[in-house]
Design an enzyme around this catalytic site. Structure first.
Site, short mmCIF file in Angstrom:
data_model
loop_
_atom_site.label_atom_id
_atom_site.label_comp_id
_atom_site.label_asym_id
_atom_site.label_seq_id
_atom_site.Cartn_x
_atom_site.Cartn_y
_atom_site.Cartn_z
N GLU A 147 48.08 1.45 63.53
CA GLU A 147 48.36 0.55 62.40
C GLU A 147 48.91 1.42 61.27
OE1 GLU A 147 45.30 -3.19 62.30
OE2 GLU A 147 44.42 -1.27 61.80
N SER A 165 39.74 3.28 58.50
CA SER A 165 39.75 1.98 59.18
C SER A 165 39.32 0.86 58.23
CB SER A 165 38.79 2.01 60.38
OG SER A 165 37.49 2.33 59.95
N HIS A 173 46.31 4.38 60.89
CA HIS A 173 45.03 4.10 61.55
C HIS A 173 45.19 4.16 63.07
CE1 HIS A 173 41.66 1.01 62.56
NE2 HIS A 173 41.21 2.25 62.65
#
Length: 282
Positions: free
Chosen positions: A152, A119, A140
């Site tokens: 993501e 992250s 992510h």
């Protein structure tokens, strides 16, 4: 490339959540952790999560059994060799991730894609320690993985188009909505979210409103499901501070300076829900 088997490094909260999402979508999973106890705990967490879906009548017992049968737990990296994609979901620690990626590189065939669920750590930096930088990418997921729709997909400077397209297609197959992001500290969501939380601490420190009113304002005025201060308690004030420190260092921009009140609360050990006290008392 068609991805039929996914390897996952780490059986913790994120790893077992990703394993569940894959298995429910008909993808075979090999979930590896260093300790057998961690592997068993991860498998038990998935079983418990699927049981809750049965109770809510979103899944049948037969579908649960089929999903669990698709997950193989292991402590042996060698079991990852049949995977077309391996997702590293270990603790957020640069040295640990580099060590894992070097191990994977030596083991996996050159065409296998490797993704990191980081992250905060630079995908470009992680890709550079591998011999497959073109086939390295960030993926992510958000916690809790089975519930959260977003992934993501982070392209490092070296990530190839074919790698991006294969991983995007997999995310869609998992029923997720992927967004494509260039590599930068915090990517998109945390880049916007954590400074907002930090600003809520400035508002609190200046005495503009009570914590309850700040949170009510953002929930009712911006349609957020949870207020920024309650969210900070959920995430952990230490985590919020660590992320702000990364932005402050990486961007060298004063707008990312951590709020002194946030720093003081972390120093006092008031980290949120996990310590029983943060902005609120639990």
């Amino acid at each position: 490339m068609s991805i039929q088997t996914v390897g996952i490094i780490g059986a913790g909260t994120m790893g077992n959540g990703i394993a569940q999402a894959c298995a429910v979508s008909g993808i075979d999973v090999v979930m590896v952790d260093v300790a057998e106890a961690a592997v068993q705990k991860g498998l038990a967490t998935v079983a418990g999560s699927l049981d809750r879906l049965i109770k809510k009548e979103k899944m049948t017992a037969a579908e649960k059994d089929a999903a669990l049968a698709r997950i193989k737990g292991s402590t042996d990296y060698g079991d990852l060799q049949g995977a077309q994609l391996v997702i590293e979901a270990a603790t957020e620690n640069l040295e640990l991730k580099i060590r894992i990626l070097r191990q994977l590189d030596a083991l996996l065939a050159p065409e296998v894609i490797v993704a990191s669920n980081t992250s905060s750590i630079s995908i470009t930096q992680l890709a550079a320690v591998t011999n497959r930088a073109e086939r390295f990418i960030g993926m992510h997921f958000f916690n809790p993985v089975p519930m959260m729709a977003l992934v993501e997909i982070i392209r490092g400077l070296q990530t190839g188009d074919a790698t991006h397209d294969a991983v995007k297609a997999l995310a869609e197959r998992l029923g997720k909505t992927p967004i494509t992001v260039k590599n930068a500290p915090g990517f998109v969501v945390n880049r916007i979210l954590v400074p907002m939380i930090n600003e809520a601490f400035f508002v609190l420190a200046e005495g503009l409103a009570t914590p309850e009113d700040i949170d009510a304002g953002m929930k009712l005025g911006c349609n957020h499901p949870i207020g920024p201060l309650a969210l900070a308690d959920l995430v952990g004030l230490d985590v919020c501070l660590a992320v702000m420190n990364v932005y402050f260092t990486e961007f060298a921009d004063s707008k990312y300076r951590p709020c002194p009140l946030l720093k003081e609360m972390v120093a006092a050990g008031r980290l949120g829900r996990k310590t029983g006290r943060g902005v609120y008392t639990y």
